[in-house]
Design a protein around this motif. Sequence first.
Motif, short mmCIF file in Angstrom:
data_model
loop_
_atom_site.label_atom_id
_atom_site.label_comp_id
_atom_site.label_asym_id
_atom_site.label_seq_id
_atom_site.Cartn_x
_atom_site.Cartn_y
_atom_site.Cartn_z
N ARG A 54 34.04 15.30 80.98
CA ARG A 54 34.34 14.57 79.62
C ARG A 54 36.43 13.71 79.31
N ARG A 95 31.26 13.82 90.98
CA ARG A 95 30.51 15.30 91.17
C ARG A 95 31.21 15.93 92.72
N ARG A 106 25.50 21.72 83.65
CA ARG A 106 24.01 21.49 84.04
C ARG A 106 23.60 21.72 86.12
N ASP A 146 21.18 12.51 82.11
CA ASP A 146 21.03 14.19 83.21
C ASP A 146 20.08 14.57 84.21
N ARG A 169 19.20 11.47 87.00
CA ARG A 169 20.53 11.34 88.08
C ARG A 169 19.66 11.77 90.01
O1 DC Z 1 27.78 20.20 78.78
P1 DC Z 1 28.47 19.16 77.95
O2 DC Z 1 27.85 18.86 76.91
O3 DC Z 1 30.67 19.07 78.29
O4 DC Z 1 28.84 17.88 79.10
C1 DC Z 1 28.98 16.75 78.75
C2 DC Z 1 28.18 15.97 80.24
O5 DC Z 1 28.50 16.20 81.53
C3 DC Z 1 26.58 16.30 80.21
O6 DC Z 1 25.88 14.76 79.44
C4 DC Z 1 26.35 16.25 81.98
C5 DC Z 1 27.74 16.63 82.20
N1 DC Z 1 27.87 17.60 83.04
C6 DC Z 1 27.71 17.61 84.63
O7 DC Z 1 27.35 17.14 85.24
N2 DC Z 1 27.17 18.90 85.48
C7 DC Z 1 28.46 20.04 84.64
N3 DC Z 1 28.53 21.23 85.44
C8 DC Z 1 28.97 19.56 83.40
C9 DC Z 1 28.30 19.03 82.33
#
Ligand code: DC
Length: 211
Positions: free
Chosen positions: A38, A93, A118, A172, A175
């Motif tokens: 974020r 990432r 995630r 999500d 990808r």
């Molecule tokens: O958990 P969150 O809703 O705050 O995450 C926001 C976005 O960040 C989510 O849509 C995907 C990404 N995200 C990710 O790809 N990998 C993570 N470890 C955490 C979040």
Amino acid sequence: MTIIIAIDGPAAAGKGTLARRLAAELGFDYLDTGLIYRAVGMTITRDGGDPADAALAEAAALALEPTALNAPDLRGDTAAQAASKVAAIPGVRAALLEFQRRFASHPPGGRGAVLDGRDIGTVVCPAADTKLFVTASAEKRAERRLKELQEKGEKAIYGTVLADMQERDERDRNRSVAPLVPASDAVVLDTSDLDADQAFAAALDIVRPRR
Ligand code: DC
């Protein structure tokens, strides 16, 4: 050796609340990895840029300072969508991986770490001691999110909340890099019919015997 608990799952499944409560109960440190994505997304959005621009997003991820995680505008839906876009970029990432792994292996309190996101159980900490995949039906998650927004006094419509969430889930899950999937050794916890206390009790039952 410190203990690592990995908690993954889709948006608004209740992972954050659960992770925070588990960390408090066990005396571990907690890292909300979504907040990092974020912060990267909002750094670009605030400057009028496109969070899907790979070069911009990578530069923002590499330059990210820990204080950026305290910005007041990271909890809203603009930040959520921007995060989901930067999170689909492999270079972003890669840039954020080391910070997350270091937190997991050297948590500030020295006892253990709970990370939620995630890809914690699949990519960031594949050797985590416990892996939970927390999920719930899209309708239940949208209802919870709507209630949260209404409690904050924000105007929101169920259909819009559900559509936004499905759009983000879709991105999500599909990808090419670190998509949202349960690790093969994760325990799936479906919170569709559980309240926060019941979900916490179920998570403790899973975590405790493994420690
Ligand atoms: O958990 P969150 O809703 O705050 O995450 C926001 C976005 O960040 C989510 O849509 C995907 C990404 N995200 C990710 O790809 N990998 C993570 N470890 C955490 C979040």
